[in-house]
Design a protein around this motif. Structure first.
Motif, PDB file in Angstrom:
ATOM      1  N   ALA A  41       0.849  -1.194   0.000  1.00 15.45           N
ATOM      2  CA  ALA A  41       0.000   0.000   0.000  1.00 15.45           C
ATOM      3  C   ALA A  41       0.881   1.240   0.000  1.00 15.45           C
ATOM      4  O   ALA A  41       1.039   1.916   1.012  1.00 15.45           O
ATOM      5  CB  ALA A  41      -0.926   0.006   1.214  1.00 15.45           C
ATOM      6  N   SER A  42       1.485   1.534  -1.144  1.00 15.86           N
ATOM      7  CA  SER A  42       2.426   2.652  -1.242  1.00 15.86           C
ATOM      8  C   SER A  42       1.811   3.790  -2.050  1.00 15.86           C
ATOM      9  O   SER A  42       1.449   3.601  -3.220  1.00 15.86           O
ATOM     10  CB  SER A  42       3.732   2.184  -1.901  1.00 15.86           C
ATOM     11  OG  SER A  42       4.568   3.290  -2.193  1.00 15.86           O
ATOM     12  N   LEU A  43       1.715   4.972  -1.434  1.00 16.89           N
ATOM     13  CA  LEU A  43       1.249   6.151  -2.163  1.00 16.89           C
ATOM     14  C   LEU A  43       2.305   6.632  -3.152  1.00 16.89           C
ATOM     15  O   LEU A  43       1.991   6.995  -4.282  1.00 16.89           O
ATOM     16  CB  LEU A  43       0.901   7.271  -1.183  1.00 16.89           C
ATOM     17  CG  LEU A  43      -0.340   7.055  -0.314  1.00 16.89           C
ATOM     18  CD1 LEU A  43      -0.456   8.170   0.727  1.00 16.89           C
ATOM     19  CD2 LEU A  43      -1.603   7.018  -1.167  1.00 16.89           C
ATOM     20  N   SER A  44       3.578   6.629  -2.736  1.00 15.02           N
ATOM     21  CA  SER A  44       4.641   7.131  -3.600  1.00 15.02           C
ATOM     22  C   SER A  44       4.839   6.248  -4.822  1.00 15.02           C
ATOM     23  O   SER A  44       5.147   6.733  -5.915  1.00 15.02           O
ATOM     24  CB  SER A  44       5.952   7.254  -2.815  1.00 15.02           C
ATOM     25  OG  SER A  44       6.319   6.014  -2.256  1.00 15.02           O
ATOM     26  N   ALA A  45       4.667   4.936  -4.664  1.00 20.44           N
ATOM     27  CA  ALA A  45       4.827   4.022  -5.794  1.00 20.44           C
ATOM     28  C   ALA A  45       3.569   3.941  -6.656  1.00 20.44           C
ATOM     29  O   ALA A  45       3.601   3.359  -7.750  1.00 20.44           O
ATOM     30  CB  ALA A  45       5.200   2.628  -5.290  1.00 20.44           C
ATOM     31  N   GLY A  46       2.466   4.487  -6.169  1.00 13.25           N
ATOM     32  CA  GLY A  46       1.256   4.536  -6.962  1.00 13.25           C
ATOM     33  C   GLY A  46       0.343   3.338  -6.829  1.00 13.25           C
ATOM     34  O   GLY A  46      -0.692   3.270  -7.515  1.00 13.25           O
ATOM     35  N   THR A  47       0.689   2.384  -5.944  1.00 16.89           N
ATOM     36  CA  THR A  47      -0.201   1.237  -5.769  1.00 16.89           C
ATOM     37  C   THR A  47      -1.411   1.577  -4.916  1.00 16.89           C
ATOM     38  O   THR A  47      -2.464   0.955  -5.054  1.00 16.89           O
ATOM     39  CB  THR A  47       0.543   0.050  -5.135  1.00 16.89           C
ATOM     40  OG1 THR A  47       1.150   0.480  -3.906  1.00 16.89           O
ATOM     41  CG2 THR A  47       1.615  -0.480  -6.066  1.00 16.89           C
ATOM     42  N   ALA A  48      -1.274   2.568  -4.036  1.00 10.70           N
ATOM     43  CA  ALA A  48      -2.372   2.973  -3.149  1.00 10.70           C
ATOM     44  C   ALA A  48      -2.792   4.403  -3.456  1.00 10.70           C
ATOM     45  O   ALA A  48      -2.060   5.160  -4.101  1.00 10.70           O
ATOM     46  CB  ALA A  48      -1.948   2.849  -1.688  1.00 10.70           C
ATOM     47  N   VAL A  49      -3.986   4.758  -2.973  1.00 10.39           N
ATOM     48  CA  VAL A  49      -4.505   6.115  -3.150  1.00 10.39           C
ATOM     49  C   VAL A  49      -4.929   6.662  -1.790  1.00 10.39           C
ATOM     50  O   VAL A  49      -5.157   5.913  -0.837  1.00 10.39           O
ATOM     51  CB  VAL A  49      -5.688   6.148  -4.138  1.00 10.39           C
ATOM     52  CG1 VAL A  49      -5.273   5.587  -5.487  1.00 10.39           C
ATOM     53  CG2 VAL A  49      -6.892   5.378  -3.590  1.00 10.39           C
ATOM     54  N   ASN A  50      -5.057   7.982  -1.703  1.00  5.67           N
ATOM     55  CA  ASN A  50      -5.508   8.632  -0.471  1.00  5.67           C
ATOM     56  C   ASN A  50      -6.978   8.321  -0.211  1.00  5.67           C
ATOM     57  O   ASN A  50      -7.784   8.235  -1.137  1.00  5.67           O
ATOM     58  CB  ASN A  50      -5.339  10.147  -0.590  1.00  5.67           C
ATOM     59  CG  ASN A  50      -3.892  10.580  -0.540  1.00  5.67           C
ATOM     60  OD1 ASN A  50      -3.342  10.805   0.532  1.00  5.67           O
ATOM     61  ND2 ASN A  50      -3.262  10.704  -1.705  1.00  5.67           N
ATOM     62  N   ASP A  51      -7.314   8.218   1.057  1.00  6.42           N
ATOM     63  CA  ASP A  51      -8.673   7.873   1.448  1.00  6.42           C
ATOM     64  C   ASP A  51      -8.989   8.527   2.786  1.00  6.42           C
ATOM     65  O   ASP A  51      -8.128   9.133   3.433  1.00  6.42           O
ATOM     66  CB  ASP A  51      -8.815   6.348   1.534  1.00  6.42           C
ATOM     67  CG  ASP A  51     -10.243   5.861   1.437  1.00  6.42           C
ATOM     68  OD1 ASP A  51     -11.181   6.694   1.422  1.00  6.42           O
ATOM     69  OD2 ASP A  51     -10.443   4.626   1.371  1.00  6.42           O
ATOM     70  N   SER A  52     -10.255   8.423   3.222  1.00  6.38           N
ATOM     71  CA  SER A  52     -10.692   8.898   4.531  1.00  6.38           C
ATOM     72  C   SER A  52     -11.582   7.850   5.176  1.00  6.38           C
ATOM     73  O   SER A  52     -12.281   7.121   4.491  1.00  6.38           O
ATOM     74  CB  SER A  52     -11.506  10.193   4.421  1.00  6.38           C
ATOM     75  OG  SER A  52     -10.752  11.251   3.922  1.00  6.38           O
ATOM     76  N   PRO A  53     -11.561   7.773   6.503  1.00  8.19           N
ATOM     77  CA  PRO A  53     -12.518   6.887   7.180  1.00  8.19           C
ATOM     78  C   PRO A  53     -13.936   7.463   7.117  1.00  8.19           C
ATOM     79  O   PRO A  53     -14.135   8.667   7.230  1.00  8.19           O
ATOM     80  CB  PRO A  53     -12.026   6.863   8.629  1.00  8.19           C
ATOM     81  CG  PRO A  53     -10.657   7.464   8.607  1.00  8.19           C
ATOM     82  CD  PRO A  53     -10.621   8.403   7.454  1.00  8.19           C
ATOM     83  N   PHE A  54     -14.903   6.581   6.916  1.00 11.73           N
ATOM     84  CA  PHE A  54     -16.313   6.890   7.097  1.00 11.73           C
ATOM     85  C   PHE A  54     -16.754   6.071   8.303  1.00 11.73           C
ATOM     86  O   PHE A  54     -16.855   4.854   8.238  1.00 11.73           O
ATOM     87  CB  PHE A  54     -17.114   6.521   5.853  1.00 11.73           C
ATOM     88  CG  PHE A  54     -18.576   6.814   5.946  1.00 11.73           C
ATOM     89  CD1 PHE A  54     -19.063   8.080   5.630  1.00 11.73           C
ATOM     90  CD2 PHE A  54     -19.481   5.834   6.350  1.00 11.73           C
ATOM     91  CE1 PHE A  54     -20.429   8.357   5.735  1.00 11.73           C
ATOM     92  CE2 PHE A  54     -20.835   6.103   6.441  1.00 11.73           C
ATOM     93  CZ  PHE A  54     -21.312   7.369   6.143  1.00 11.73           C
TER      94      PHE A  54
END
Length: 473
Positions: A457-470
């Motif tokens: 789950a890497s944001l810098s590598a692009g596999t993950a994206v930003n999210d927020s808890p609901f």
């Protein structure tokens, strides 16, 4: 579990919602540089993000926030335990040159009895929600260059907007505020105040080609909003090595300017030390009386080998005398196995070889993207069988995470409905001086969401994206 808002988004207005969400990101600072724009440094794109927030049980979210104060205290006390860290890493440093060089600095600082005016730890504990036990399990503690707070802090604004677009006005209130950016900036300001010299600077240490510069600018600008009189500098380890010196009373000076706080946003990978100059810069900073974030002890406390050792019976109790706090900490742990030479390490290696799908094989150092999964675990452990080099890895129970359905929005990529999993990080900050802990807070969170078939789950590598808890009941 299904990502909130999908019935409203999955209609003929989906493209409209996506474009409005992208424009919201651009107008609210949810942007990052284009990697190829090395000359002008003026071309940006939006951060990758989930179109709707992801459901997280409220009571579990609150439990992790409560436990963060326990982890703040634990990791600070571990970072100050010179004998413990040296003993745990003694098998690793024989084969891990990078950790060996860090430990050499730790030895020199300890022997010189550097008179720190204080320490600042900004850490992030990362968790995954286990689908079998329905509880969050800790997969990592990050103690250096803990990033992504600026984007995380702005995600609630975007998600409240997209929920309102979908007509979910009341539900938008179930996306909690995220004070991560403000918390980091406030902690740096308080550390500067603890140092006690009004003309001294806060130094953010980054890479020469700073691809995270917008994130870093958010921190700089937030500091100036709190106190515009704080001098702020940004440079690389190499710059420190070439331009810094120590005074007789251990002040760190760069171009004649005294440094109050050294905030590392780099330094956790071997490739960040291309020459002896970078190592010289790190040593100068560590031997100074400046407040480091983290100290060299804090950096080493975040190694996977130390984290595994902390999970052993009786170790937490050595540092934490509150039984309820001990339970809160232990309740989050995955099963961690040492691979040191000997019967216990041999047994753990056999477990990994026989059932590789049940584990993650982690190297000692920080930085992400180095873990092994599946058949790669089996092959690596067979390769290392009988070798003391095996001690540079640990084996961790693999969490089977809860899956959700959602839309991830990435620059220049089609948006499709996918099965996803998420990773929740909780930020903590601790400021200490010779009297002990004087400031300890939980300062926000980071939610990263990735396709269910991705391992990292890497944001810098692009596999993950930003999210927020609901937050749901």
């Amino acid at each position: 579990m299904t990502s909130v808002g999908l019935p409203s988004f999955a209609n003929d207005r989906l493209d409209e919602f996506i474009q409005k969400a992208k424009d919201f990101a651009f107008t609210h600072g949810l942007v990052r540089p284009i990697k190829d724009d090395v000359i002008n440094k003026s071309v940006v794109t939006h951060n990758s993000f989930m179109l709707a927030p992801s459901p997280i049980p409220r009571h579990l979210f609150e439990k992790l926030k409560e436990a963060q104060l326990d982890f703040n205290k634990l990791m600070y006390l571990v970072s100050q335990d010179y004998d413990f860290i040296c003993n745990v890493l003694k098998s690793v440093v024989k084969y891990d040159e990078f950790t060996r060089n860090l430990l050499k600095i730790y030895h020199k600082v300890h022997q010189k009895e550097t008179k720190d005016r204080g320490t600042l730890d900004i850490i992030r504990c990362d968790y995954m929600l286990d689908s079998n036990e329905q509880k969050f399990k800790q997969i990592e503690i990050n103690t250096i260059a803990v990033g992504m707070a600026a984007g995380a802090a702005r995600m609630p604004l975007l998600h409240r907007y997209t929920l309102r677009l979908a007509g979910m006005y009341k539900e938008a209130n179930q996306v909690p505020d995220n004070p991560s950016l403000e918390g980091i900036a406030t902690s740096l300001v308080r550390a500067w105040e603890v140092y006690g010299q009004p003309n001294a600077s806060v130094l953010l240490v980054t890479e020469p080609a700073d691809l995270a510069r917008i994130n870093h600018r958010h921190i700089e600008f937030s500091i100036h909003e709190i106190n515009p009189r704080i001098p702020f500098m940004k440079m690389s380890l190499g710059d420190i090595g070439m331009r810094a010196d120590l005074t007789d009373d251990q002040q760190l000076r760069i171009d004649g300017c005294e440094i109050a706080v050294v905030y590392y946003r780099t330094g956790y990978k071997p490739e960040f030390y291309k020459t002896k100059v970078e190592w010289k810069g790190r040593l100068l900073a560590e031997q100074s009386c400046a407040i480091k974030c983290p100290s060299i002890g804090g950096h080493l406390a975040g190694t996977k080998t130390v984290q595994q050792a902390i999970s052993e019976p009786g170790v937490i109790e050595k540092y934490i005398d509150d039984p309820e706090a001990v339970v809160r900490i232990r309740n989050t742990f995955c099963r961690l196995y040492s691979l040191n030479p000997g019967p216990k390490g041999d047994h753990a290696a056999d477990l990994g070889i026989e059932n590789p799908e049940m584990f993650v094989l982690k190297p000692n150092r920080e930085g992400g993207g180095n873990n092994l999964f599946g058949k790669d675990i089996k092959e690596k452990l067979i390769e290392l069988k009988g070798s003391p080099e095996r001690a540079t890895f640990i084996l961790m129970e693999r969490v089977e995470p809860v899956k959700i359905n959602g839309y991830s929005v990435k620059p220049l990529e089609p948006v499709t409905l996918r099965e996803m999993t998420y990773e929740l990080g909780i930020y903590g900050a601790t400021i200490c001086n010779s009297n002990g802990i004087i400031h300890s807070l939980q300062i926000g969170h980071l939610l990263r969401t990735k396709p269910a078939d991705e391992n990292e789950a890497s944001l810098s590598a692009g596999t993950a994206v930003n999210d927020s808890p609901f937050l749901v009941s």
